[in-house]
Design an enzyme around this catalytic site. Structure first.
Site, PDB file in Angstrom:
ATOM      1  N   GLU A 158      -6.326  -9.415   3.475  1.00  0.00           N
ATOM      2  CA  GLU A 158      -5.475  -8.608   4.521  1.00  0.00           C
ATOM      3  C   GLU A 158      -5.494  -9.353   5.950  1.00  0.00           C
ATOM      4  OE1 GLU A 158      -5.751  -4.330   5.649  1.00  0.00           O
ATOM      5  OE2 GLU A 158      -6.423  -3.875   3.378  1.00  0.00           O
ATOM      6  N   ASN A 166     -11.924  -0.981  -1.066  1.00  0.00           N
ATOM      7  CA  ASN A 166     -11.302  -1.269   0.041  1.00  0.00           C
ATOM      8  C   ASN A 166     -12.023  -1.040   1.200  1.00  0.00           C
ATOM      9  OD1 ASN A 166      -9.106  -2.568   1.810  1.00  0.00           O
ATOM     10  ND2 ASN A 166      -9.137  -0.281   2.571  1.00  0.00           N
ATOM     11  N   GLU A 167     -12.483  -2.139   2.216  1.00  0.00           N
ATOM     12  CA  GLU A 167     -13.025  -1.680   3.334  1.00  0.00           C
ATOM     13  C   GLU A 167     -14.259  -0.761   3.205  1.00  0.00           C
ATOM     14  OE1 GLU A 167     -10.271  -1.306   6.384  1.00  0.00           O
ATOM     15  OE2 GLU A 167      -9.641  -3.391   6.477  1.00  0.00           O
ATOM     16  N   TYR A 225      -6.716  -8.597  11.684  1.00  0.00           N
ATOM     17  CA  TYR A 225      -5.235  -8.613  12.260  1.00  0.00           C
ATOM     18  C   TYR A 225      -5.657  -8.944  13.777  1.00  0.00           C
ATOM     19  CZ  TYR A 225      -4.319  -5.603   8.244  1.00  0.00           C
ATOM     20  OH  TYR A 225      -3.915  -5.272   6.939  1.00  0.00           O
ATOM     21  N   GLU A 257       0.865  -1.102  -0.027  1.00  0.00           N
ATOM     22  CA  GLU A 257       0.144  -0.139   0.065  1.00  0.00           C
ATOM     23  C   GLU A 257       0.821   1.294   0.018  1.00  0.00           C
ATOM     24  OE1 GLU A 257      -2.767   0.101   3.157  1.00  0.00           O
ATOM     25  OE2 GLU A 257      -3.711   1.866   2.616  1.00  0.00           O
TER      26      GLU A 257
HETATM   27  O1  AHR Z   1      -3.129  -2.928   6.174  1.00  0.00           O
HETATM   28  C1  AHR Z   1      -3.194  -1.693   6.805  1.00  0.00           C
HETATM   29  C2  AHR Z   1      -4.775  -0.912   6.583  1.00  0.00           C
HETATM   30  O2  AHR Z   1      -5.677  -2.022   7.378  1.00  0.00           O
HETATM   31  C3  AHR Z   1      -5.230  -0.874   5.339  1.00  0.00           C
HETATM   32  O3  AHR Z   1      -4.935   0.163   4.899  1.00  0.00           O
HETATM   33  C4  AHR Z   1      -6.827  -1.204   5.612  1.00  0.00           C
HETATM   34  O4  AHR Z   1      -7.674  -1.785   4.465  1.00  0.00           O
HETATM   35  C5  AHR Z   1      -6.891  -1.964   6.676  1.00  0.00           C
HETATM   36  O5  AHR Z   1      -7.708  -1.208   7.761  1.00  0.00           O
END
Ligand code: AHR
Length: 507
Positions: free
Chosen positions: A294, A174-175, A246, A27
């Site tokens: 991700e 994205n998101e 994450y 990114e």
């Molecule tokens: O990977 C970091 C960020 O995490 C990305 O930009 C986003 O898509 C997610 O929230």
């Protein structure tokens, strides 16, 4: 002592693994691009300004696809600013990361870089501040033959890139469920926009694949209604639903941290079921799959980053999201990879987020070398040996409870058979914090034609917070281990807190 027994049978197949599950992500964020993959003037830079030391590590990892250019960044990205003569390129504010984007590296440079890494691009379009028209223009710029005479295809050729890039896989934003996203949308609104964008892009090229934005993470209040509603709009036009997740060990509770793949299992299962519900409701024959585009551990840098973005905005390539990964992070990364392999029939793409400097396995020193974080190693071994057929391996293991999870198996493991190479790989984590685990692998179906151990390595014996550094990026890394193969059974003692990779030669 903990105990685990796993049956590994060549006939119990889950699916052929799509190599793209070893994908990653770059990114425009922090030092991922500038001083990460691109640093003209660095002693390791090639004639195009790409760091050769980074390219070498990316190639070593065997990353087959790289998502680009974001992430949150993409939702206000004007791709035209990033192409053409560098002196004409416009700098812009990146609102997602409160950074100045100089646009001296753009789509054409990324395509050149990806070629040098033997990879391919998975491109995201801006569905935050832009829409169908700009997605079509970008597609034309990337993929259309200039001989058609069409404006953006000719523009690419005029800028010196005659051959089309043939990018096959496209992310529809994205998101978009996240209120933090520039141009955030509610589910029906996004579902319609995604469907119309994909439909129009398919008019240009019906062979393209599309990834619909799923929930930003499992804790979003709109999960999983978001997936249902957006799929109801877009099912016929998309091929994958994206998953993002994450994990962090904010509580400093290693046992519970390593149990988080139980949550991951539930997340994957829920998305599979939601997709299949919409498929059934639509009486559709088409199968939509999962793109886990991700995933990683991300928490070490959070507090510092919030402060930096608030107090020192609009810098160039600031140090952001530079998580310094430790040993227990590597164990969780290994467990996540094992979980993905167990779902190889539905997870066809996955992107370790990210690749360089930003929550990444590869770090660079601006005035020094590139180096491998702890998480580099389980990813490397899975990518190297985890290609072929994912096997369904019945596993029984002793269990434990943690502060947040019940019935956590001490050992989690899986196996991959690469028929072409005559190789069988077993990946196993003993996540017990204190007990050795006696592992027994029943390999009789492979032993018939002759079976030999090629290598057994383990990552173990480190303090949970042990890290690597530029000075020593092998400090926390796999080391040789031992087991005994006899009569079609492999026995080994897996140390507490260990990642194990066992490779056999078959036949
Ligand atoms: O990977 C970091 C960020 O995490 C990305 O930009 C986003 O898509 C997610 O929230």
């Amino acid at each position: 002592m903990a105990k685990a027994k796993m049956i590994v049978d060549r006939e119990f197949k889950i699916a052929e693994i799509d190599k793209r599950i070893y994908g990653s992500f770059i990114e425009h964020l922090g030092r991922a691009v500038y001083t990460g993959i691109y640093q003209p003037g660095h002693p390791a830079a090639d004639e195009e300004g790409f760091r050769k030391d980074v390219i070498e590590l990316v190639r070593e990892l065997g990353v087959p696809i790289v998502r680009y250019p974001g992430g949150n960044f993409v939702s206000n990205f004007f791709w035209e600013d990033s192409v053409g003569p560098k002196e004409n390129r416009k700098a812009r504010l990146d609102l997602a990361w409160r950074t100045l984007e100089p646009n001296t590296f753009g789509i054409d440079e990324f395509q050149r870089w990806v070629k040098k890494t033997d990879s391919q691009i998975m491109m995201a379009v801006n569905l935050g501040t832009r829409g169908v028209k700009d997605a079509l223009n970008l597609l034309e710029y990337c993929n259309l033959d200039a001989k058609t005479g069409s404006t953006y295809a000719k523009m690419r050729a005029d800028f010196g890139h005659v051959e089309p890039y043939n990018i096959k896989t496209w992310c529809l934003g994205n998101e978009m469920d996240g209120p933090w996203q520039v141009g955030h949308k509610i589910a029906p609104e996004y579902g319609r926009l995604a469907a119309e964008t994909a439909k129009a892009m398919k008019y240009m090229d019906n062979s393209l694949e599309f990834v619909l934005c799923g929930s930003s993470n499992v804790d979003m209040p709109t999960f999983p209604a978001w997936e249902r509603t957006t799929l109801e709009e877009a099912y016929n036009y998309v091929d994958y639903v994206s998953l993002h997740q994450y994990y962090g060990n904010q509580a400093g509770d290693t046992a519970d941290f390593l149990a988080k793949t139980l949550d991951l299992e539930r997340f994957i299962h829920t998305i599979e079921c939601t997709i299949d519900y919409v498929k059934a409701a639509k009486r559709s024959k088409k199968q939509v799959n999962l793109s886990f585009d991700e995933w990683n551990v991300w928490y070490h840098s959070n507090a510092g980053d919030d402060k930096k973005m608030a107090e020192e905005p609009w810098g160039l390539a600031p140090h952001l999201l530079e998580d310094h990964y430790n040993f227990e992070d590597a164990l969780l990364v290994g467990l996540i990879l094992i979980t993905f392999l167990k779902h190889a029939d539905r997870i066809r793409i996955a992107c370790l987020a990210q690749l360089v400097n930003v929550i990444a396995p590869i770090m660079t020193e601006t005035d020094g070398p590139a180096w491998r974080q702890t998480i580099y190693y389980p990813f490397l071994q899975a990518s190297k040996y985890g290609r072929g057929t994912a096997l369904q391996c019945p596993l029984s293991s002793t269990k434990h409870d943690t502060s947040g999870h019940e019935d956590v198996t001490d050992v989690d493991a899986t196996a991959v058979y690469n028929e072409e190479k005559g190789e069988l790989a077993v990946f196993a984590v003993n996540r017990s914090v204190s007990e050795n685990a006696e592992l027994s692998l029943d390999l009789r179906s492979f032993a018939e034609n002759g079976l030999q151990v090629v290598e057994h390595t383990e990552m173990t014996g480190y303090a949970v917070d042990a890290v690597n550094s530029a000075a020593d990026d092998h400090a926390v890394s796999p080391k040789p281990a031992e087991g005994v193969l006899a009569d079609g059974e492999y026995k080994a003692v897996l140390k507490p807190l260990s990642w194990n990779c066992i490779v056999f030669k078959v036949g």
